[in-house]
Write an enzyme that holds these catalytic residues in place. Structure first.
Site, mmCIF file in Angstrom:
data_model
loop_
_atom_site.group_PDB
_atom_site.id
_atom_site.type_symbol
_atom_site.label_atom_id
_atom_site.label_comp_id
_atom_site.label_asym_id
_atom_site.label_seq_id
_atom_site.Cartn_x
_atom_site.Cartn_y
_atom_site.Cartn_z
ATOM 1 N N ARG A 103 0.880 -1.187 0.000
ATOM 2 C CA ARG A 103 0.000 0.000 0.000
ATOM 3 C C ARG A 103 0.905 1.220 0.000
ATOM 4 O O ARG A 103 1.694 1.431 0.920
ATOM 5 C CB ARG A 103 -0.902 -0.012 1.229
ATOM 6 C CG ARG A 103 -1.651 1.293 1.406
ATOM 7 C CD ARG A 103 -2.751 1.217 2.433
ATOM 8 N NE ARG A 103 -3.881 0.474 1.934
ATOM 9 C CZ ARG A 103 -5.132 0.593 2.387
ATOM 10 N NH1 ARG A 103 -5.396 1.450 3.351
ATOM 11 N NH2 ARG A 103 -6.102 -0.121 1.887
ATOM 12 N N HIS A 130 -7.265 0.292 -6.486
ATOM 13 C CA HIS A 130 -7.493 -0.537 -5.291
ATOM 14 C C HIS A 130 -8.129 -1.853 -5.752
ATOM 15 O O HIS A 130 -9.286 -2.145 -5.438
ATOM 16 C CB HIS A 130 -8.399 0.211 -4.313
ATOM 17 C CG HIS A 130 -8.371 -0.324 -2.910
ATOM 18 N ND1 HIS A 130 -7.582 -1.393 -2.519
ATOM 19 C CD2 HIS A 130 -9.055 0.058 -1.790
ATOM 20 C CE1 HIS A 130 -7.780 -1.624 -1.229
ATOM 21 N NE2 HIS A 130 -8.660 -0.775 -0.772
ATOM 22 N N GLN A 133 -9.967 -4.420 -3.278
ATOM 23 C CA GLN A 133 -11.273 -3.947 -2.805
ATOM 24 C C GLN A 133 -12.377 -4.344 -3.787
ATOM 25 O O GLN A 133 -13.442 -4.830 -3.392
ATOM 26 C CB GLN A 133 -11.218 -2.408 -2.673
ATOM 27 C CG GLN A 133 -12.543 -1.772 -2.317
ATOM 28 C CD GLN A 133 -12.975 -2.059 -0.898
ATOM 29 O OE1 GLN A 133 -12.188 -1.897 0.027
ATOM 30 N NE2 GLN A 133 -14.208 -2.498 -0.712
ATOM 31 N N ASP A 224 -17.109 6.584 -1.724
ATOM 32 C CA ASP A 224 -15.831 6.535 -1.014
ATOM 33 C C ASP A 224 -15.639 7.932 -0.415
ATOM 34 O O ASP A 224 -16.359 8.874 -0.771
ATOM 35 C CB ASP A 224 -14.719 6.198 -2.038
ATOM 36 C CG ASP A 224 -13.336 6.075 -1.427
ATOM 37 O OD1 ASP A 224 -13.224 5.985 -0.182
ATOM 38 O OD2 ASP A 224 -12.349 6.086 -2.193
ATOM 39 N N CYS A 264 -16.421 1.383 0.460
ATOM 40 C CA CYS A 264 -15.202 0.628 0.780
ATOM 41 C C CYS A 264 -14.775 0.821 2.234
ATOM 42 O O CYS A 264 -14.054 -0.016 2.764
ATOM 43 C CB CYS A 264 -14.082 1.026 -0.169
ATOM 44 S SG CYS A 264 -13.743 2.794 -0.151
ATOM 45 N N ARG A 292 -13.855 -8.890 1.788
ATOM 46 C CA ARG A 292 -12.438 -8.563 1.578
ATOM 47 C C ARG A 292 -11.574 -9.776 1.925
ATOM 48 O O ARG A 292 -10.625 -10.109 1.219
ATOM 49 C CB ARG A 292 -11.998 -7.377 2.475
ATOM 50 C CG ARG A 292 -12.628 -6.042 2.180
ATOM 51 C CD ARG A 292 -12.232 -5.490 0.825
ATOM 52 N NE ARG A 292 -10.806 -5.462 0.582
ATOM 53 C CZ ARG A 292 -9.963 -4.502 0.983
ATOM 54 N NH1 ARG A 292 -10.417 -3.462 1.641
ATOM 55 N NH2 ARG A 292 -8.660 -4.555 0.690
HETATM 56 N N1 NVA Z 1 -9.900 6.580 -1.597
HETATM 57 C C1 NVA Z 1 -9.564 6.155 -0.259
HETATM 58 C C2 NVA Z 1 -9.751 4.688 -0.122
HETATM 59 C C3 NVA Z 1 -9.453 4.124 1.237
HETATM 60 C C4 NVA Z 1 -9.647 2.637 1.298
HETATM 61 C C5 NVA Z 1 -8.127 6.543 0.025
HETATM 62 O O1 NVA Z 1 -7.281 6.405 -0.873
HETATM 63 O O2 NVA Z 1 -7.844 7.015 1.127
HETATM 64 N N1 CP Z 2 -11.296 -0.285 2.319
HETATM 65 C C1 CP Z 2 -10.038 -0.304 2.772
HETATM 66 O O1 CP Z 2 -9.094 -0.546 2.022
HETATM 67 O O2 CP Z 2 -9.924 -0.042 4.100
HETATM 68 P P1 CP Z 2 -8.556 0.159 4.907
HETATM 69 O O3 CP Z 2 -7.986 1.484 4.463
HETATM 70 O O4 CP Z 2 -8.956 0.154 6.353
HETATM 71 O O5 CP Z 2 -7.624 -0.972 4.564
#
Ligand code: NVA
Ligand code: CP
Length: 307
Positions: A103, A130, A133, A224, A264, A292
């Protein structure tokens, strides 16, 4: 040999439609108990440069359920946080581990990592995509409607990472996808073109600024956060801009009467979704959360060659 053994998942577009459907089918079989693949003594590394609850815990639980082990490679506890190049880290980790989930911010970093690694590299969220997800989201849709063709997914909000993978995933599944964003927050045109090439006109790929038109008759409403990780300084400025894209009862009323709502998470209640819709009878958010783990268990089992 399993179809996905040794493969990376950096973008959902790395998969053919058949491969993505196979992953979803494997996840459903794992969830129902029909199969129980095992990868004893395999080790997953988690390289996370952003916060995570669901992805971190569901990947860890999934690997334990496969009989494997997990090493949390928090960037701040390793030389990654002090700037050791991705190309070097990748060539170190592939001597110790069997699969790595990353990540981070730039998609180029997971690509560079994968280029220098001999083990599967999985995108656990970048600023661009992502994919893990969306495997879970599509499993949730399949559970609700039994398939994808003829159904419409509407995403409301920022056209960034989750929206990008959702556009690609729906195109691969043959599901219509509509994305409604404020001006200036549209999805990346390259991703939209990729999705159009995948769908070949057999399903809709619609990008619009009109939330109501996008929701009209839709079967899934998805949102989101309005300010993603790394965009926190922009959060207050975005609230009035994104307000017409909030999933609330008024918008839900113009969707199909069987419509479900996905998010998500994490959610900002009162911003991109109301408390009432989030906790209401159309929400499938907590099943989506559970999925997930099943989807990632399937992904790990597939890339490790256990199914
Ligand atoms: N768009 C959000 C998704 C988190 C799972 C982010 O990148 O923070
Ligand atoms: N939806 C998702 O990826 O959540 P987290 O940021 O908690 O991993």
């Amino acid at each position: 040999m399993a179809a996905l053994k040794g493969r990376n998942l950096l973008s959902l577009a790395d998969l053919t439609a058949e491969e993505m459907m196979r992953l979803i089918a494997t996840a459903a079989k794992i969830k129902s108990g029909e199969i129980n693949p095992q990868c004893p003594q395999k080790i997953l590394g988690l390289v996370f440069k952003k916060a995570s609850t669901r992805t971190r815990v569901s990947f860890t639980a999934a690997m334990y359920k496969l009989g494997g082990q997990v090493i949390d490679l928090n960037a701040n506890l390793t030389q990654i946080g002090r700037g050791e190049p991705a190309a070097d880290t990748a060539r170190v980790l592939d001597r110790y581990l069997d699969v790595v989930a990353i990540r981070t911010y730039d998609q180029s970093e997971v690509e560079e990592f994968a280029q220098h690694s001999r083990i599967p590299i999985l995108n656990a969220l970048t600023d661009l995509e992502h994919p893990c997800q969306i495997l879970a989201d599509l499993l949730t849709v399949q559970e609700e409607f039994g398939g994808f063709k003829g159904y419409t997914m509407t995403y409301l909000g920022d056209g960034n990472n989750v929206a990008h993978s959702l556009i690609l995933g729906c195109a691969l599944a043959g599901m219509n996808v509509r994305v409604a964003t404020p001006e200036g927050y549209e999805p990346d045109s390259t991703i939209v073109e990729q999705a159009q090439a995948i769908s070949q006109g057999n399903s809709e790929v619609v990008i619009t600024h009109d939330a109501r038109a996008a929701v009209d008759g839709a079967h899934v409403l998805y949102t989101d956060v309005w300010a993603s990780m790394g965009q926190e300084d922009d959060a207050a400025k975005r609230i009035p801009i994104f307000e017409p894209y909030q999933i609330n009862q008024k918008l839900l009323d113009i969707a199909d009467k069987t419509a479900i709502v996905l998010h998500c998470l994490p959610a900002h209640r009162g911003e991109e979704i109301t408390e009432a819709v989030m906790e209401g009878s159309h929400s499938r958010i907590w099943d989506e959360v559970e999925n997930r783990m099943h989807a990632q268990q399937a992904l790990l089992a597939e890339v490790l060659g256990a199914v």
